[in-house]
Design an enzyme around this catalytic site. Sequence first.
Site, mmCIF file in Angstrom:
data_model
loop_
_atom_site.group_PDB
_atom_site.id
_atom_site.type_symbol
_atom_site.label_atom_id
_atom_site.label_comp_id
_atom_site.label_asym_id
_atom_site.label_seq_id
_atom_site.Cartn_x
_atom_site.Cartn_y
_atom_site.Cartn_z
ATOM 1 N N ASP A 7 8.575 -4.392 11.323
ATOM 2 C CA ASP A 7 7.667 -4.400 10.184
ATOM 3 C C ASP A 7 7.857 -3.034 9.504
ATOM 4 O O ASP A 7 8.405 -2.103 10.107
ATOM 5 C CB ASP A 7 6.236 -4.568 10.715
ATOM 6 N N LEU A 8 7.436 -2.906 8.266
ATOM 7 C CA LEU A 8 7.644 -1.631 7.553
ATOM 8 C C LEU A 8 6.354 -0.808 7.473
ATOM 9 O O LEU A 8 6.272 0.305 8.003
ATOM 10 C CB LEU A 8 8.177 -1.936 6.146
ATOM 11 N N ASP A 9 5.351 -1.399 6.819
ATOM 12 C CA ASP A 9 4.099 -0.664 6.580
ATOM 13 C C ASP A 9 3.371 -0.395 7.887
ATOM 14 O O ASP A 9 2.994 -1.329 8.600
ATOM 15 C CB ASP A 9 3.176 -1.488 5.664
ATOM 16 N N THR A 33 2.442 3.706 5.295
ATOM 17 C CA THR A 33 1.877 3.280 4.007
ATOM 18 C C THR A 33 0.540 2.603 4.195
ATOM 19 O O THR A 33 -0.174 2.385 3.215
ATOM 20 C CB THR A 33 2.804 2.276 3.300
ATOM 21 N N LYS A 63 -4.045 -5.545 7.442
ATOM 22 C CA LYS A 63 -2.704 -5.104 7.826
ATOM 23 C C LYS A 63 -1.786 -6.304 8.033
ATOM 24 O O LYS A 63 -2.138 -7.250 8.741
ATOM 25 C CB LYS A 63 -2.765 -4.274 9.112
ATOM 26 N N GLY A 64 -0.634 -6.265 7.412
ATOM 27 C CA GLY A 64 0.351 -7.330 7.579
ATOM 28 C C GLY A 64 0.072 -8.575 6.759
ATOM 29 O O GLY A 64 0.855 -9.509 6.748
ATOM 30 N N ARG A 83 -0.702 -9.708 -0.296
ATOM 31 C CA ARG A 83 -1.573 -9.068 -1.287
ATOM 32 C C ARG A 83 -2.753 -9.969 -1.662
ATOM 33 O O ARG A 83 -3.910 -9.561 -1.618
ATOM 34 C CB ARG A 83 -0.747 -8.741 -2.525
ATOM 35 N N SER A 134 8.887 -7.735 6.232
ATOM 36 C CA SER A 134 7.650 -7.194 5.663
ATOM 37 C C SER A 134 7.029 -8.191 4.699
ATOM 38 O O SER A 134 7.727 -8.887 3.967
ATOM 39 C CB SER A 134 7.976 -5.901 4.905
ATOM 40 N N ALA A 135 5.710 -8.206 4.704
ATOM 41 C CA ALA A 135 4.984 -9.054 3.750
ATOM 42 C C ALA A 135 4.968 -8.416 2.365
ATOM 43 O O ALA A 135 4.555 -9.044 1.390
ATOM 44 C CB ALA A 135 3.550 -9.244 4.242
ATOM 45 N N SER A 136 5.439 -7.180 2.280
ATOM 46 C CA SER A 136 5.290 -6.433 1.024
ATOM 47 C C SER A 136 6.364 -6.762 -0.007
ATOM 48 O O SER A 136 7.552 -6.832 0.317
ATOM 49 C CB SER A 136 5.332 -4.937 1.318
ATOM 50 N N ASN A 174 6.890 -4.628 -2.232
ATOM 51 C CA ASN A 174 7.397 -3.277 -2.512
ATOM 52 C C ASN A 174 8.334 -2.770 -1.414
ATOM 53 O O ASN A 174 8.699 -1.590 -1.412
ATOM 54 C CB ASN A 174 6.222 -2.302 -2.640
ATOM 55 N N LYS A 233 1.797 -13.733 7.538
ATOM 56 C CA LYS A 233 1.510 -13.578 8.956
ATOM 57 C C LYS A 233 0.021 -13.903 9.138
ATOM 58 O O LYS A 233 -0.767 -13.525 8.283
ATOM 59 C CB LYS A 233 1.782 -12.140 9.421
ATOM 60 N N GLU A 258 5.390 -4.219 15.478
ATOM 61 C CA GLU A 258 4.302 -4.523 14.541
ATOM 62 C C GLU A 258 3.075 -3.647 14.765
ATOM 63 O O GLU A 258 2.720 -3.358 15.901
ATOM 64 C CB GLU A 258 3.848 -5.970 14.778
ATOM 65 N N ASP A 259 2.409 -3.276 13.669
ATOM 66 C CA ASP A 259 1.149 -2.530 13.807
ATOM 67 C C ASP A 259 -0.065 -3.416 13.536
ATOM 68 O O ASP A 259 -1.195 -2.941 13.627
ATOM 69 C CB ASP A 259 1.111 -1.333 12.839
HETATM 70 C C1 BG6 Z 1 2.092 -5.594 4.344
HETATM 71 C C2 BG6 Z 1 0.931 -4.657 4.482
HETATM 72 O O1 BG6 Z 1 3.238 -5.026 4.890
HETATM 73 O O2 BG6 Z 1 2.332 -5.900 2.965
HETATM 74 C C3 BG6 Z 1 -0.294 -5.245 3.793
HETATM 75 O O3 BG6 Z 1 0.650 -4.462 5.845
HETATM 76 C C4 BG6 Z 1 0.046 -5.560 2.350
HETATM 77 O O4 BG6 Z 1 -1.349 -4.327 3.879
HETATM 78 C C5 BG6 Z 1 1.236 -6.493 2.287
HETATM 79 O O5 BG6 Z 1 -1.068 -6.179 1.705
HETATM 80 C C6 BG6 Z 1 1.660 -6.818 0.857
HETATM 81 O O6 BG6 Z 1 2.177 -5.675 0.270
HETATM 82 P P1 BG6 Z 1 2.438 -5.508 -1.291
HETATM 83 O O7 BG6 Z 1 3.152 -4.178 -1.403
HETATM 84 O O8 BG6 Z 1 3.316 -6.659 -1.716
HETATM 85 O O9 BG6 Z 1 1.106 -5.543 -1.970
HETATM 86 MG MG MG Z 2 2.375 -3.354 9.098
#
Ligand code: BG6
Ligand code: MG
Length: 223
Positions: free
Chosen positions: A9-11, A17, A46-47, A50, A115-117, A119, A146, A170-171
């Site tokens: 996982d990243l964040d 972050t 977390k995880g 958005r 990662s779910a992000s 970004n 997740k 994973e955190d």
């Molecule tokens: C996850 C974070 O990696 O990404 C979450 O743990 C976050 O907190 C999710 O909401 C989505 O990220 P982003 O950058 O697309 O808003």
């Molecule tokens: Mg995380």
Amino acid sequence: MKITTCIFDLDGVIVDTAKYHYLAWKRLAKEKFNKDFSIHDNEQLKGVSRVESLNILLRICNEDVPEKEKQQLTDLKNKWYVEYIKRITPDEILPGVLKFLEDVKNKKLYMALASASKNARLLLERIGLTYLFDCIVDGTVVTRAKPDPEVFLKCAEELGVEPQGCVVFEDAIAGIEAAHAGQMFAVGVGDKHILYKADMVISSFKEIVIDNVVNLPKTKKNE
Ligand code: BG6
Ligand code: MG
């Protein structure tokens, strides 16, 4: 089964972050609803994607908004979040991570980022680690958040490996559950009282060597 792959996982695992996501959600709760959003409440985000994070925050704050306003709220949160992370440098890579990633590479295991992000790629570029990963699956391609295992299973599929030979770092509670739902091992990075479902918990990568990971099949909890 032999371990072939480490999925990160990243964040909150590679770079901290999680604190910036928290600051942006907390600011949204305060500015839009005049509600306090605690660090404890934040564990549930977390995880989580958005939009699902917003739904959880609204539940916690006992607020409701029409569907069409949700996009504005998540856009605002993301605008603040991106402002916060603009200044991130490789110095913010968490302790022990670089050494551990190099050990994984030297051991000739596959390395994936899950990662779910949305970004995630931007962040990886900022901290200069994109080149290390054999596969990157992020929030732009994942459809189920997740604890659904989709993000991890997509990594295994892309790499052509069996899920049972994958170890996920994973955190987030949701991430540990997702790893197990995908028949993978889960190493929790953080507080052992929060991440007690994981097969192993470390408070930082300074506490783990690659051989601990290779030996995980002896300690699997979810079977
Ligand atoms: C996850 C974070 O990696 O990404 C979450 O743990 C976050 O907190 C999710 O909401 C989505 O990220 P982003 O950058 O697309 O808003
Ligand atoms: Mg995380």
